[in-house]
Write an enzyme that holds these catalytic residues in place. Structure first.
Site, short mmCIF file in Angstrom:
data_model
loop_
_atom_site.label_atom_id
_atom_site.label_comp_id
_atom_site.label_asym_id
_atom_site.label_seq_id
_atom_site.Cartn_x
_atom_site.Cartn_y
_atom_site.Cartn_z
CB CYS A 45 -0.92 0.01 1.23
SG CYS A 45 -2.02 -1.39 1.31
C1 BEZ Z 1 0.54 -4.64 1.81
O1 BEZ Z 1 0.12 -3.52 1.49
O2 BEZ Z 1 1.72 -4.93 1.76
C2 BEZ Z 1 -0.42 -5.67 2.29
C3 BEZ Z 1 -1.57 -5.29 2.96
C4 BEZ Z 1 -2.43 -6.26 3.42
C5 BEZ Z 1 -2.16 -7.61 3.20
C6 BEZ Z 1 -1.01 -7.97 2.48
C7 BEZ Z 1 -0.13 -6.99 2.03
#
Ligand code: BEZ
Length: 211
Positions: A45
Site C-alpha cells: 500500500c
Molecule cells: C501490503 O500492502 O503490503 C499488504 C496489505 C495487506 C495484506 C497484504 C499486504
C-alpha cells in the site's frame, strides 16, 4: 450488490486527510479515481499511494481527481502519509478517506469476506464527469496495481467518449485506434481525414483523432 460499468457511482460524505468531503462536490465536473487499499503502514500500500502521488501531475493533466480509502482512522492515515512521502520521495496531496464505519467500503463493495473479513481489497473505480462508473478493477492484497495502466485506460476512456473509435490491445496514447464497426468505410474516410487502414472490413485503423 456490486457496482457495474454504467451504474451511477453512489455519492457519500466522508472524513478525509484533507477534511470532510462530499464525493460529488469533490469531483465537480472532473473524472475521478476512487481506490481502496487494505491497511495503513503496510508495504505494498505504501508503494501504491506513493506511485499515485508521483503521478499526480499526470492525473491532473487528464482532469482526474484521485481519492483513496481504507477503514483505518484519520490519525493513522496522517502519520502514514509522512512515511509514504519519506520512503517514496513524493508529496501525497490527494485525500485519503478514513472509513472506520465502512460506509464507503460497503457502498462500493470493497470488502470481499472470502479474502478478508475486515480489510478492503484493492478496488479501483474510474468515474466519468457524468458520475457513472467507467472502469472497475479488483486486485488482491498481495499484488500492487499498475498506475500507469490506470492512466492508459483513462486515456482510452476519454478518447472513446469523444470519438467513434476503440483502442486495441496494449494501445498507448498516440498509437493508431480502431474505427467503430458501425461506420461504413466510405463514411469513415470522411470522418477520419488522417486516413483509414483497412485490414479486414471489420478491422480498420486510423491515427488517433485527438492529437
Ligand atoms: C501490503 O500492502 O503490503 C499488504 C496489505 C495487506 C495484506 C497484504 C499486504
Amino acid at each position: 450488490m456490486s457496482l457495474r460499468l454504467g451504474d451511477k457511482a453512489p455519492n457519500f460524505k466522508a472524513q478525509t486527510t484533507e477534511g470532510e468531503i462530499d464525493f460529488y462536490e469533490f469531483l465537480g465536473d472532473s473524472w475521478g479515481v476512487l481506490f481502496s487499499h487494505p491497511a495503513d503502514y503496510t508495504p505494498v500500500c505504501t508503494t501504491e499511494l506513493g506511485r499515485t502521488a508521483q503521478l499526480q501531475e499526470e492525473f491532473k493533466k487528464r482532469n482526474v481527481k484521485v481519492l483513496a480509502v481504507s477503514v483505518d482512522p484519520l490519525d493513522k492515515h496522517k502519520g502514514w502519509v509522512n512515511d509514504i512521502n519519506e520512503t517514496q520521495s513524493c508529496h501525497v496531496d490527494f485525500p485519503i478517506i478514513a472509513d472506520e464505519d465502512r460506509h464507503v467500503a460497503d457502498l462500493y463493495d470493497m470488502i470481499h469476506p472470502n479474502a478478508s473479513a475486515t480489510a478492503t481489497v484493492r478496488s479501483l473505480f474510474v468515474i466519468g464527469p457524468d458520475k457513472t462508473i467507467k472502469l472497475t478493477i479488483t486486485y488482491p492484497a498481495s499484488t500492487g496495481r499498475n498506475f500507469h495502466e490506470v492512466l492508459r485506460v483513462i486515456d482510452s476512456l476519454q478518447l472513446t467518449s469523444n470519438h467513434s473509435v476503440s483502442t486495441p490491445a496494449d494501445w498507448q496514447h498516440g498509437e493508431d485506434v480502431i474505427i467503430a464497426p458501425s461506420i461504413p468505410t466510405e463514411e469513415a474516410k470522411k470522418r477520419f481525414p488522417k486516413g483509414v487502414r483497412e485490414v479486414k472490413p471489420y478491422l480498420r485503423y486510423t491515427p488517433q483523432p485527438n492529437q
